[in-house]
Design a protein around this motif. Structure first.
Motif, PDB file in Angstrom:
ATOM      1  N   ARG A 117       0.883  -1.222   0.006  1.00 22.35           N
ATOM      2  CA  ARG A 117      -0.199  -0.066  -0.133  1.00 22.35           C
ATOM      3  C   ARG A 117       1.030   1.377   0.059  1.00 22.35           C
ATOM      4  NH1 ARG A 117      -0.518   3.108   4.111  1.00 22.35           N
ATOM      5  NH2 ARG A 117       0.222   2.352   6.094  1.00 22.35           N
ATOM      6  N   ASP A 122      -1.301  13.949   3.418  1.00 22.35           N
ATOM      7  CA  ASP A 122      -0.547  13.492   4.389  1.00 22.35           C
ATOM      8  C   ASP A 122       0.839  14.471   4.289  1.00 22.35           C
ATOM      9  OD1 ASP A 122      -1.775  11.571   5.814  1.00 22.35           O
ATOM     10  OD2 ASP A 122      -0.950   9.933   4.834  1.00 22.35           O
ATOM     11  N   THR A 139     -12.634  13.964   3.604  1.00 19.87           N
ATOM     12  CA  THR A 139     -11.768  14.310   4.405  1.00 19.87           C
ATOM     13  C   THR A 139     -10.755  15.542   3.991  1.00 19.87           C
ATOM     14  OG1 THR A 139     -10.234  12.882   3.470  1.00 19.87           O
ATOM     15  CG2 THR A 139     -11.486  11.855   5.141  1.00 19.87           C
ATOM     16  N   SER A 147       0.843   6.205   2.958  1.00 19.07           N
ATOM     17  CA  SER A 147      -0.086   7.220   3.265  1.00 19.07           C
ATOM     18  C   SER A 147      -1.113   7.104   4.055  1.00 19.07           C
ATOM     19  CB  SER A 147      -0.440   8.140   1.958  1.00 19.07           C
ATOM     20  OG  SER A 147      -1.368   8.913   1.995  1.00 19.07           O
ATOM     21  N   ASN A 148      -1.749   7.786   4.951  1.00 15.58           N
ATOM     22  CA  ASN A 148      -3.130   7.558   5.603  1.00 15.58           C
ATOM     23  C   ASN A 148      -4.145   7.955   4.700  1.00 15.58           C
ATOM     24  OD1 ASN A 148      -1.768   6.220   7.932  1.00 15.58           O
ATOM     25  ND2 ASN A 148      -1.307   8.272   8.482  1.00 15.58           N
ATOM     26  N   SER A 149      -3.955   8.422   3.575  1.00 16.22           N
ATOM     27  CA  SER A 149      -5.129   8.758   2.763  1.00 16.22           C
ATOM     28  C   SER A 149      -5.269   8.049   1.536  1.00 16.22           C
ATOM     29  CB  SER A 149      -4.716  10.537   2.283  1.00 16.22           C
ATOM     30  OG  SER A 149      -4.618  11.268   3.355  1.00 16.22           O
ATOM     31  N   ASP A 194      -7.853   4.693   0.431  1.00 19.89           N
ATOM     32  CA  ASP A 194      -9.053   3.768   0.685  1.00 19.89           C
ATOM     33  C   ASP A 194      -9.063   2.490  -0.288  1.00 19.89           C
ATOM     34  OD1 ASP A 194     -11.653   2.439   1.041  1.00 19.89           O
ATOM     35  OD2 ASP A 194     -12.488   4.290   1.432  1.00 19.89           O
TER      36      ASP A 194
END
Length: 171
Positions: free
Chosen positions: A113, A155, A151, A116-118, A120
């Motif tokens: 992946r 990041d 959101t 990044s936390n952004s 889905d």
């Protein structure tokens, strides 16, 4: 601005019907949507132009003097969201921390992946009867895109108008 790309190799591509459904929905929501033709097989650009007249189309291979990767990176830096299958284009978008919806055809997302936390990830093996990206219902991808757009964050603090904040920090 939302960037969508559906070209790719093997199971790493979406259908024209998916792109049309996503485009109609996102444009209806007020998004400035750009479809980028990337290397590989995918929806016919003329068909997309006919079916979704408000969809902007970019052929990343049309600029002979500019590498495809440079075009994709520039679009990624400007985009609020990228939508596409897991693969090369998604990895390029990840380098500039573009928030994204990835339709995953089976890659190990714990290992591969974006950092990044952004992100889905829509898992094709769970969302379609065949486990193929091309068979994931468009509403599942649209749902994920709407969650990410809600959101409105990246990041990476130095992109999209946040450079002033960085300059104010002590060295």
């Amino acid at each position: 601005m939302v960037v969508i790309a559906a070209h790719g190799d093997g199971n790493k591509r979406m259908t024209a019907d998916q792109v049309v459904a996503i485009s109609d929905s996102m444009i209806g929501d007020g998004a400035n949507l750009i479809y980028v033709k990337t290397p590989g097989v995918g929806p016919d650009m003329a068909e997309l132009a006919q079916r979704v007249p408000k969809l902007r189309l970019v052929d990343s291979g049309a600029a002979q003097d500019i590498p495809v990767s440079d075009i994709l990176l520039a679009l990624g830096e400007l985009a609020d969201l990228y939508i596409g299958a897991e693969g090369g284009t998604a990895h390029l978008m990840a380098t500039v921390m573009t928030p994204m919806v990835i339709v995953n055809s089976g890659a190990n997302m714990a290992r591969w992946r974006p950092l990044s936390n952004s992100v889905d990830a829509v898992e094709a093996r769970h969302e379609s009867p065949t486990g193929l990206v091309a068979d994931v219902p468009a509403p599942k991808i649209i749902e994920a895109a709407r969650r990410m757009l809600a959101t409105r964050r990246r990041d990476h603090p130095c992109l999209m108008g946040h450079a002033d904040e960085q300059e104010a920090l002590p060295a």
